[in-house]
Design a protein around this motif. Structure first.
Motif, PDB file in Angstrom:
ATOM      1  N   THR A   1       0.815  -1.221   0.000  1.00 38.66           N
ATOM      2  CA  THR A   1       0.000   0.000   0.000  1.00 38.66           C
ATOM      3  C   THR A   1       0.843   1.264   0.000  1.00 38.66           C
ATOM      4  OG1 THR A   1      -0.108  -0.174   2.406  1.00 38.66           O
ATOM      5  CG2 THR A   1      -1.965  -1.082   1.160  1.00 38.66           C
TER       6      THR A   1
ATOM      7  N   ALA B   1       0.183  -5.044   4.189  1.00 42.63           N
ATOM      8  CA  ALA B   1       0.039  -3.632   4.550  1.00 42.63           C
ATOM      9  C   ALA B   1      -0.027  -3.527   6.060  1.00 42.63           C
ATOM     10  CB  ALA B   1      -1.241  -3.072   3.955  1.00 42.63           C
TER      11      ALA B   1
ATOM     12  N   ASN C   1      -3.531   0.322   6.164  1.00 40.42           N
ATOM     13  CA  ASN C   1      -4.493   0.750   5.140  1.00 40.42           C
ATOM     14  C   ASN C   1      -5.306  -0.449   4.623  1.00 40.42           C
ATOM     15  OD1 ASN C   1      -5.887   1.924   3.050  1.00 40.42           O
ATOM     16  ND2 ASN C   1      -4.127   3.070   2.251  1.00 40.42           N
TER      17      ASN C   1
ATOM     18  N   LEU D   1      -5.644  -2.240   0.820  1.00 40.72           N
ATOM     19  CA  LEU D   1      -5.214  -3.643   0.732  1.00 40.72           C
ATOM     20  C   LEU D   1      -6.336  -4.507   0.146  1.00 40.72           C
ATOM     21  CD1 LEU D   1      -3.000  -5.768   1.378  1.00 40.72           C
ATOM     22  CD2 LEU D   1      -4.121  -6.091   3.595  1.00 40.72           C
TER      23      LEU D   1
END
Ligand code: NAD
Ligand code: MG
Length: 385
Positions: free
Chosen positions: A12, A37, A40, A44
């Motif tokens: 990410t 990730a 986030n 993802l």
């Protein structure tokens, strides 16, 4: 032709997202097998639905349910937590790891991938700054290629092709100089994060953008270069080149200098690392040398940007000093990004931490982890967090 199966650790982030753009354009060459990730979850999930990996890791355990609710029904395995990153790095199901996590957090999964015999496309320079000797030794033993993604190191890597028997006199790492090129301490003392986050030539994650503004990024890159190319400290020179057209140079023992050039675009070194030794066509904007009036160079102002001096000391002394420098810098940059300390305080925190933590000449991996922890605690006490 079999597709290369890629695991993107830090998908990410700025590097991770650009890597997925490269992969999307070359969908016949690559399969995405793993995405990870930290926080986030939305991005993802979006990436996983588009690229259908075998597994994803969401670092933040509070986000696990949200991710699993969407992806479990799609036959995508979802894992969470720090340990899961290492476990997944050991999976059989992929060929190459793109190490694009930021900071010390990237070290353990990368070591795990190396021990599992995976090729590494390395963006995460902190991995080599912290424990470059161990990482390179493990890679050598496992016959694992470590292909640099960092644009300067990709440039040097490309300049060295076909030169394996030829001694290098030195490498010249070019630096844009960042947003505060030419500024003095009386200006820098008042710099706020919004200004420091504006890089003239590159759009990158927050941590590396601040490192570019303080020149610590170039310091970390000196240490990264030492390990990647097996150099002595005095073979690494830094030169300011504000246009960022020459991505770095190698000077050989006959005095000849090779440079690698192009417009600044990280998708180029990312793609090259994923496809090496092949080059794939790309529609990246071409440099038009007729329109580039001048390529200029100057010495870095190491009196103002003292991080470069500190990194040079760490490079020369070696041992756990680069690890200490890195840990203190990660803490200080975090504090600056949260408006806890000023721009010039970043250097002060790094310098005091380097003076405080016990030097170890030949640390083992546990000692690197301990040095990292001690340096973080001491830096935190300076920052008062
Ligand atoms: P970024 O902040 O944009 O992305 C970082 C990624 O790492 C994200 O996916 C995030 O979820 C993940 N991450 C963050 N903390 C984590 C943790 N504790 N555990 C697990 N995952 C975590 O960073 P970036 O700009 O993409 O940089 C990534 C690495 O590549 C850095 O080491 C940087 O120095 C290097 N690099 C970046 C660029 C660039 O243009 N962005 C250029 C050269 C080198
Ligand atoms: Mg770089």
């Amino acid at each position: 032709m079999t597709k290369k199966r890629i695991a993107i650790f830090g998908s990410t982030g700025s590097i991770g997202r650009q890597a997925l753009e490269v992969i999307e354009k070359n969908a016949d060459k690559f399969d995405v097998e793993i995405l990870t990730a930290q926080t986030n979850d939305t991005l993802l999930i979006e990436q996983a639905l588009k690229f259908t990996p075998n597994a994803v890791v969401i670092g933040d355990e509070n986000k696990y349910t949200a991710v699993n609710n969407v992806l479990a029904s799609k036959n995508i395995k979802v894992f969470t937590g720090e340990k899961a990153l290492e476990d997944v790095a050991g999976f059989d199901s992929y060929d190459m790891m793109l190490a694009a996590i930021v900071g010390f957090a990237g070290l353990k999964p990368t070591l795990k991938a190396i021990s599992a015999g995976k090729a590494i496309a390395l963006a995460n320079k902190e991995t080599l700054v912290v424990a470059g000797d161990i990482v390179m030794q493990n890679a050598l033993e496992k016959k694992v290629p470590i292909i640099p993604v960092d644009s300067e190191h990709s440039a040097i890597f490309q300049c060295l092709l076909g030169e394996s028997r030829n001694p290098i006199e030195k490498i010249i790492l070019t630096a844009s100089g960042g947003p505060f090129l030419g500024k003095k301490p009386n200006f820098l003392v008042n710099v706020k994060k919004d200004h420091a986050l504006q890089h003239p030539n590159w759009a990158m994650g927050a941590k590396i953008t601040i490192d570019s503004a303080t020149l610590m990024n170039k310091g970390l890159e000196m240490i990264e270069a030492k390990w990647l190319f097996n150099l002595q400290p005095n073979q690494v020179q830094v030169l300011i080149h504000p246009q960022s057209i020459i991505h770095s140079m190698v000077q050989f023992n006959d005095g000849s200098v090779k440079a690698q050039m192009g417009l600044p675009d990280m998708k180029l070194p990312i793609q090259y690392a994923l496809t090496f030794p092949e080059r794939l066509p790309s529609n990246a904007k071409r440099a038009d040398f007729a329109k580039i009036n001048a390529l200029t160079f100057e010495e870095p102002d190491i009196k103002t940007f003292r991080n470069l001096t500190l990194a040079t000391q760490a490079l020369a002394k070696g041992g756990n000093l680069p690890c200490i420098l890195n840990a203190a810098n990660e803490m200080a940059v975090w504090a600056f990004l949260h408006n806890r300390i000023g721009f010039l305080d970043i250097t002060a925190v790094v310098e005091q931490t380097m003076e405080k933590i016990t030097f170890i000449e030949k640390p083992n991996l546990d000692e690197y982890f301990e040095s990292d922890g001690e340096a973080r605690s001491f830096a935190a006490s300076l920052i008062k967090i």
